[in-house]
Write an enzyme that holds these catalytic residues in place. Structure first.
Site, PDB file in Angstrom:
ATOM      1  N   SER A   1      41.912  44.188  55.227  1.00  0.00           N
ATOM      2  CA  SER A   1      40.639  43.602  54.779  1.00  0.00           C
ATOM      3  C   SER A   1      39.781  44.844  55.335  1.00  0.00           C
ATOM      4  O   SER A   1      39.162  44.663  56.271  1.00  0.00           O
ATOM      5  CB  SER A   1      40.524  42.406  55.758  1.00  0.00           C
ATOM      6  OG  SER A   1      39.060  42.064  55.510  1.00  0.00           O
ATOM      7  N   ASP A  31      49.295  39.222  51.286  1.00  0.00           N
ATOM      8  CA  ASP A  31      47.722  39.807  51.900  1.00  0.00           C
ATOM      9  C   ASP A  31      46.788  39.924  50.760  1.00  0.00           C
ATOM     10  O   ASP A  31      46.480  40.715  50.233  1.00  0.00           O
ATOM     11  CB  ASP A  31      48.052  41.250  52.076  1.00  0.00           C
ATOM     12  CG  ASP A  31      46.943  41.927  52.900  1.00  0.00           C
ATOM     13  OD1 ASP A  31      45.929  40.983  53.161  1.00  0.00           O
ATOM     14  OD2 ASP A  31      46.775  42.881  53.220  1.00  0.00           O
ATOM     15  N   LEU A  32      46.503  38.329  50.308  1.00  0.00           N
ATOM     16  CA  LEU A  32      45.549  38.057  49.058  1.00  0.00           C
ATOM     17  C   LEU A  32      44.186  38.112  49.737  1.00  0.00           C
ATOM     18  O   LEU A  32      43.694  37.035  50.695  1.00  0.00           O
ATOM     19  CB  LEU A  32      45.878  36.776  48.558  1.00  0.00           C
ATOM     20  CG  LEU A  32      47.350  36.832  48.011  1.00  0.00           C
ATOM     21  CD1 LEU A  32      47.692  35.490  47.389  1.00  0.00           C
ATOM     22  CD2 LEU A  32      47.514  37.763  46.977  1.00  0.00           C
ATOM     23  N   GLU A  33      43.274  38.931  49.250  1.00  0.00           N
ATOM     24  CA  GLU A  33      41.894  38.954  49.932  1.00  0.00           C
ATOM     25  C   GLU A  33      40.883  38.961  48.712  1.00  0.00           C
ATOM     26  O   GLU A  33      41.316  38.999  47.398  1.00  0.00           O
ATOM     27  CB  GLU A  33      41.904  40.364  50.712  1.00  0.00           C
ATOM     28  CG  GLU A  33      42.598  40.573  51.576  1.00  0.00           C
ATOM     29  CD  GLU A  33      42.644  41.854  52.520  1.00  0.00           C
ATOM     30  OE1 GLU A  33      41.550  42.394  52.538  1.00  0.00           O
ATOM     31  OE2 GLU A  33      43.535  42.306  53.214  1.00  0.00           O
ATOM     32  N   GLY A  34      39.574  39.114  49.040  1.00  0.00           N
ATOM     33  CA  GLY A  34      38.730  38.980  48.070  1.00  0.00           C
ATOM     34  C   GLY A  34      38.458  37.859  47.177  1.00  0.00           C
ATOM     35  O   GLY A  34      38.805  36.722  47.774  1.00  0.00           O
TER      36      GLY A  34
END
Length: 611
Positions: free
Chosen positions: A2, A397-400
């Site tokens: 992140s 690792d799913l972000e935004g």
């Protein structure tokens, strides 16, 4: 992990260069647009003006903001300006489509469409019978239940949106509802829960599951009893699983479950089941999970085969979408080795007893599985990568914007947002295809998990339905305790990153569970201690914030694992600690090498020394 895209891909050197270039190249004639107070999860364009901390800032690069990207923290994105920004005087749009979704003799449940605002909608106010003061309010959710009403009475409701500076929208459409007559007293207990069984044990906990009860009105929850006790040791809402914590190691316990309804009627006890907790974990059983960069971001370049032996699980970062975020087609190509060499490196690490996983997404790899086609493309291409390289598992690792809740999606146990339900289904399919030994890990940011206690909607709590749906196959959850603002804990206090209090408080939220959106009827159930790790930057250079000295990490772990307090503010709900707690995750292996292995050397020695 992140980090702003600039830090994540180009490294600190590129950040300095980009900052300098932007100061030279930013057009002087960009039309300024006042956006009011800075807010996360908001699209900003060059020339926008925001306020933050009593100061004004000019946007230097178009981007979508995240928690941790506040103007003082990201000079490449924001330039401080002199004078105060213009005040925000624009009201939000009126909320559309107000309707009712349920009613009782004393309450009415309402939902509506989201309003829009030039800066951002911060909440909604519900008015009853043209009143001048709101009877209910939300912090952003587009649904609410109005309580304290009279039976068999007609009420007319309207909703207004508000923004951060207090501007209030015009009212929504008016919607009238007549409450139900008061029902006769409910004296019928629920049916007995069935098929109680133990699904997992650690040295201090036992996980249980059972089949649902039925009731003439409705089951509201379950109570778990230990060793024939008269008071419940653990309760749930309507979930048919629970983890009983705080147990003694190497001890046999007897469990039963009873269902209850809203009137307090309690069912007969289920079948009893016994389970024996594990012994105290031996030294060396705790893990260090590390992310290995498949790109050069200014840290040290390391061949995969040369990763320090102090790392037990290596996350290869990252598989990313090709053809745009919504295509679902994933790709991975080693950047510093041939495919044959990379496969040989993975085989070598596996021969040493270590696990090598492929991590999906990251800060720049936005993944949108919005439909069945994207979901199947994701499964097909990820399976091809798993087969090609021999990965032991999958890391989400799913972000935004990869995960965000749609308006009206308010129950983490039954999500309706396609972007979330498709991730769950695709992951489940890959787990089934690769067998019970295939590892599943997740590395969400705090806003997407613990942030769901204060508010549930949009990014807040968006990982919770994924964790909940896959908890039976989840091997490790390591929330990123960095690049985050302060986060509210179970004691109602907000704690700041980089402190032992923060690490202990955030970890215990995942171990005990918490009320989602502050609703005690929507309890997110805790995970087993052996499923939970703490995610940390391996060096100050590795993240924009959240680096914690080894000494302070060890203070936190002494308390969290062994109950040895360091005298902080946060007090463990389970004073004995969690001896089965699994360990640490770091971003990243490469940054750890950059600082001469401070993270892996200090923490490996510590974790091996405790029992």
């Amino acid at each position: 992990m992140s980090l702003p895209g600039l830090l994540h891909r180009a490294g600190l050197v590129a950040l300095v260069v980009l900052t300098t270039l932007l100061s030279i190249l930013l057009p002087a004639n960009v039309l300024a647009a006042d956006r009011g107070a800075w807010a996360p999860d908001t699209a900003y364009t060059v020339g926008d003006i925001v306020s933050h901390g009593g100061k004004g800032y000019d946007c230097r690069q178009s981007h979508r903001s995240l928690v941790g990207w506040e103007p003082p923290n990201t000079p490449a994105l924001w330039l401080e300006r002199t004078g105060n920004p213009p005040p925000d005087t624009q009201a939000p749009s009126a909320p559309p489509s107000l309707t009712s979704t349920a009613k009782t003799h004393e309450s009415v449940s309402l939902s509506w469409g989201a309003a829009t605002d030039n800066v951002g909608v911060t909440g909604y106010e519900v008015f009853v019978n043209a009143g001048t003061s709101p009877s209910s309010a939300t912090t952003g959710a587009t649904s609410v239940t109005v309580t304290g009403l009279q039976e068999n009475t007609t009420y007319t409701f309207t909703v207004r949106a508000r923004d951060a500076v207090g501007n209030r929208s015009a009212p929504s459409n008016a919607h009238s509802v007549t409450t139900s007559p008061r029902p006769a007293p409910d004296t019928v207990p629920p049916t007995t829960p069935g098929a109680l069984r133990a699904t997992g044990v650690s040295n201090s906990s036992v996980s249980l599951t059972w089949t649902a009860s039925t009731d003439n009105v409705g089951v509201t929850g379950y109570e778990v009893f230990v060793n024939g006790g008269s008071s419940a040791s653990t309760t749930t809402t309507d979930a048919t699983n629970a983890t009983v914590t705080g147990l003694a190691a190497n001890t046999t316990y007897l469990f039963t479950v009873k269902a209850r309804d809203a009137a307090g009627n309690r069912s007969a006890a289920s079948n009893s089941v016994s389970a024996t907790t594990m012994g105290t974990p031996p030294a060396g059983s705790r893990l260090i999970v590390g992310y290995w960069h498949n790109f050069d971001n200014g840290s040290t370049n390391i061949r995969l085969r040369d990763v320090s032996p102090k790392f037990d699980v290596i996350q290869v970062a990252f598989a990313e979408p090709v053809g745009g975020p919504g295509s679902g087609r994933m790709a991975f190509t080693p950047y510093n080795a041939s495919v044959a060499d990379f496969k040989a490196d993975i085989a070598l690490l596996k021969s040493q007893g270590r696990k090598v996983l492929i991590s999906i997404g990251g800060a720049n790899g936005t993944v949108h599985l919005d439909n069945a086609t994207a979901r199947q493309d994701f499964v097909t291409t990820m399976q091809a990568l798993i087969d090609t390289y021999g990965f032991d598992g999958l890391d989400l690792d799913l972000e935004g914007s990869s995960l965000s809740l749609n308006g009206g999606d308010t129950d983490f146990r039954n999500p309706t947002t396609p972007r979330i339900t498709n991730v769950i289904q695709a992951t489940r399919q890959l787990l089934n295809q690769n067998g019970p030994g295939f590892i599943l890990t997740m590395a969400p940011e705090t806003a997407y998990v613990q942030g769901g206690m204060a508010a549930y909607g949009g990014p807040w709590g968006a990982y919770l339905p994924v964790i909940y749906a896959l908890r039976d196959r989840l091997t490790y959850l390591h929330v990123q305790h960095y690049n985050t603002g302060t986060v509210m804990a179970l004691d109602g206090r907000a704690y700041a990153q980089s402190t032992p209090d923060f690490h202990v408080a955030m970890a215990e939220m995942m171990l005990l569970g918490f009320p989602v959106g502050g609703n005690p009827q929507a309890m997110f159930p805790g995970l087993r201690p052996d499923q939970v790790l703490i995610g940390l930057p391996s060096s100050p250079q590795a993240a924009g914030g959240g680096y914690t000295t080894p000494a302070n990490v060890h203070r936190a772990l002494d308390y969290l694992i062994m109950g040895q307090s360091f005298g902080g503010t946060y007090v463990l709900r389970n004073p004995a600690g969690y001896p089965g707690f699994k360990g640490l995750m770091t971003w990243s292996i490469n940054w750890d090498a950059f600082t001469n292995f401070e993270f892996s050397n200090s923490h490996r020695a510590y974790l091996d020394s405790i029992r």
